[in-house]
Design a protein around this motif. Structure first.
Motif, PDB file in Angstrom:
ATOM      1  N   LYS A 103      31.678 -13.346 -21.511  1.00  0.00           N
ATOM      2  CA  LYS A 103      30.832 -13.522 -20.550  1.00  0.00           C
ATOM      3  C   LYS A 103      31.064 -14.583 -19.648  1.00  0.00           C
ATOM      4  O   LYS A 103      31.466 -15.895 -20.178  1.00  0.00           O
ATOM      5  CB  LYS A 103      29.320 -13.676 -21.041  1.00  0.00           C
ATOM      6  CG  LYS A 103      28.525 -12.464 -21.765  1.00  0.00           C
ATOM      7  CD  LYS A 103      27.321 -12.648 -22.478  1.00  0.00           C
ATOM      8  CE  LYS A 103      26.835 -11.706 -23.098  1.00  0.00           C
ATOM      9  NZ  LYS A 103      25.502 -11.774 -23.683  1.00  0.00           N
ATOM     10  N   PRO A 104      30.510 -14.825 -18.204  1.00  0.00           N
ATOM     11  CA  PRO A 104      29.863 -13.830 -17.520  1.00  0.00           C
ATOM     12  C   PRO A 104      31.051 -12.606 -17.061  1.00  0.00           C
ATOM     13  O   PRO A 104      32.245 -13.127 -17.237  1.00  0.00           O
ATOM     14  CB  PRO A 104      29.696 -14.610 -16.404  1.00  0.00           C
ATOM     15  CG  PRO A 104      30.514 -15.725 -16.078  1.00  0.00           C
ATOM     16  CD  PRO A 104      30.725 -16.381 -17.720  1.00  0.00           C
ATOM     17  N   PHE A 105      30.738 -11.568 -16.843  1.00  0.00           N
ATOM     18  CA  PHE A 105      31.768 -10.558 -16.593  1.00  0.00           C
ATOM     19  C   PHE A 105      31.153  -9.732 -15.325  1.00  0.00           C
ATOM     20  O   PHE A 105      30.108 -10.029 -14.864  1.00  0.00           O
ATOM     21  CB  PHE A 105      31.449  -9.569 -17.851  1.00  0.00           C
ATOM     22  CG  PHE A 105      30.274  -9.069 -18.295  1.00  0.00           C
ATOM     23  CD1 PHE A 105      29.688  -8.075 -17.555  1.00  0.00           C
ATOM     24  CD2 PHE A 105      29.626  -9.527 -19.414  1.00  0.00           C
ATOM     25  CE1 PHE A 105      28.395  -7.569 -17.730  1.00  0.00           C
ATOM     26  CE2 PHE A 105      28.477  -9.000 -19.729  1.00  0.00           C
ATOM     27  CZ  PHE A 105      27.612  -8.311 -18.853  1.00  0.00           C
ATOM     28  N   ASN A 106      32.006  -9.187 -14.833  1.00  0.00           N
ATOM     29  CA  ASN A 106      31.770  -8.237 -13.572  1.00  0.00           C
ATOM     30  C   ASN A 106      31.552  -6.910 -14.285  1.00  0.00           C
ATOM     31  O   ASN A 106      32.361  -6.331 -15.038  1.00  0.00           O
ATOM     32  CB  ASN A 106      33.192  -7.990 -12.817  1.00  0.00           C
ATOM     33  CG  ASN A 106      32.980  -7.041 -11.597  1.00  0.00           C
ATOM     34  OD1 ASN A 106      32.135  -6.072 -11.678  1.00  0.00           O
ATOM     35  ND2 ASN A 106      33.883  -7.382 -10.614  1.00  0.00           N
ATOM     36  N   PRO A 107      30.401  -6.283 -13.919  1.00  0.00           N
ATOM     37  CA  PRO A 107      29.898  -5.107 -14.620  1.00  0.00           C
ATOM     38  C   PRO A 107      30.953  -4.006 -14.442  1.00  0.00           C
ATOM     39  O   PRO A 107      30.929  -2.980 -15.079  1.00  0.00           O
ATOM     40  CB  PRO A 107      28.422  -4.788 -13.987  1.00  0.00           C
ATOM     41  CG  PRO A 107      28.242  -5.936 -13.001  1.00  0.00           C
ATOM     42  CD  PRO A 107      29.259  -7.063 -13.247  1.00  0.00           C
TER      43      PRO A 107
END
Length: 231
Positions: A103-107
C-alpha cells in the motif's frame, strides 16, 4: 473472471469498498471481512477462489490468518501491507502467500494480479492426460492431477505456487532454469527483478521435501545461474 469468488480481508472499509467496486466490474463475486477471525468464518460458509489479505489487522492479523487458511486450503492468497520492506514480503511468502502488494496501490494493478493468480490456479488444476500425471524422481512422486507430492512414502503439503515451481523444475530435470524463467512461467507476468520471490519459494519447497535442506537431494542451486533438478 466471471463466476470466481474473491474474499477481501482488510480492516479499512474504504479499501474493501474500492477493491470490491473494481473486482465487481470484472464480473467477480466479492465477499468481505474486516479481520482474520471474520475471514475464517466466511471461508467456512462459502467457496472462495482467491483471498486478498491485509497483514495489519485487529483480532487476528493477516499472517496468523494465512497460516490457518493454509492448513486446509490451496486457493491463491494475495497479501496487502502498508509496509514495503523485504522482511515483510518474505514473511508473507513464507507462511503461504502467493503474491504481495504494498500500500498504497493502484486498484487496476490489484485486479491484474488477481486475474493472473486465478488464471495460473485454473491452469494448474486443469486435468492432464493420465500418461503425464505422475513424475517420479528418486523417491519423489508428483501427481499433476491430484496435486499430491509424496516423498519417501510420506505426503508433503505444498502451496499451489510451490507445486507449480516444483513441477516446472522436475519436468525440465537436468536443465538449469533461471529465476526469471521460473517466475514468468509460474506467475504469468513480467519478471520485474523478482529474484527474492523465487528464492523464498524454493527455500520453502526444500524445507518440505528435503531430508537436509542444506544438502539438497532434489533441487540444486547453480550459483549465478538458477536452479535445477538432476536427472
Amino acid at each position: 473472471m466471471n463466476n470466481n469468488s474473491v474474499l477481501i480481508v482488510d480492516d479499512e472499509e474504504d479499501i474493501r469498498n474500492l477493491l470490491e467496486i473494481y473486482l465487481k466490474s470484472e464480473g467477480v463475486h466479492v465477499l468481505t471481512a474486516s479481520n482474520g477471525v471474520e475471514a475464517l468464518a466466511v471461508l467456512e460458509r462459502n467457496k472462495i477462489d482467491l483471498i486478498i489479505l491485509d497483514i495489519m489487522m485487529p483480532r487476528m492479523d493477516g499472517i496468523q490468518a494465512c497460516m490457518k487458511i493454509r492448513l486446509e486450503n490451496k486457493m491463491p492468497i494475495v497479501m496487502l501491507s502498508a509496509k514495503n520492506e523485504d522482511t515483510d514480503k518474505i514473511l508473507g511468502l513464507n507462511v503461504g502467500a502467493d503474491d504481495y502488494i504494498a500500500k498504497p496501490f493502484n486498484p487496476l494493478e490489484v485486479v491484474a494480479r488477481v486475474k493472473s493468480q486465478l488464471r495460473r490456479f485454473k491452469d494448474l488444476n486443469d486435468f492432464r492426460p493420465t500418461s503425464e500425471n505422475e513424475i517420479k524422481i528418486n523417491g519423489l512422486t508428483i501427481n499433476t492431477t491430484t496435486h499430491e507430492v509424496i516423498v519417501d512414502g510420506m505426503e508433503v503439503k505444498l502451496t499451489p505456487l510451490e507445486f507449480s515451481i516444483l513441477e516446472i523444475l522436475t519436468r525440465n530435470r537436468g536443465i538449469v532454469l533461471s529465476s526469471e524463467k521460473i517466475y514468468t512461467q509460474v506467475w504469468h507476468e513480467p519478471f520485474r527483478n523478482s529474484d527474492n520471490t523465487v528464492a523464498v519459494h524454493i527455500r520453502n519447497i526444500r524445507e518440505k521435501i528435503e531430508v537436509n535442506p542444506k544438502e539438497p537431494k532434489y533441487i540444486k542451486v547453480i550459483w549465478g545461474v538458477g536452479y535445477k533438478v538432476d536427472k
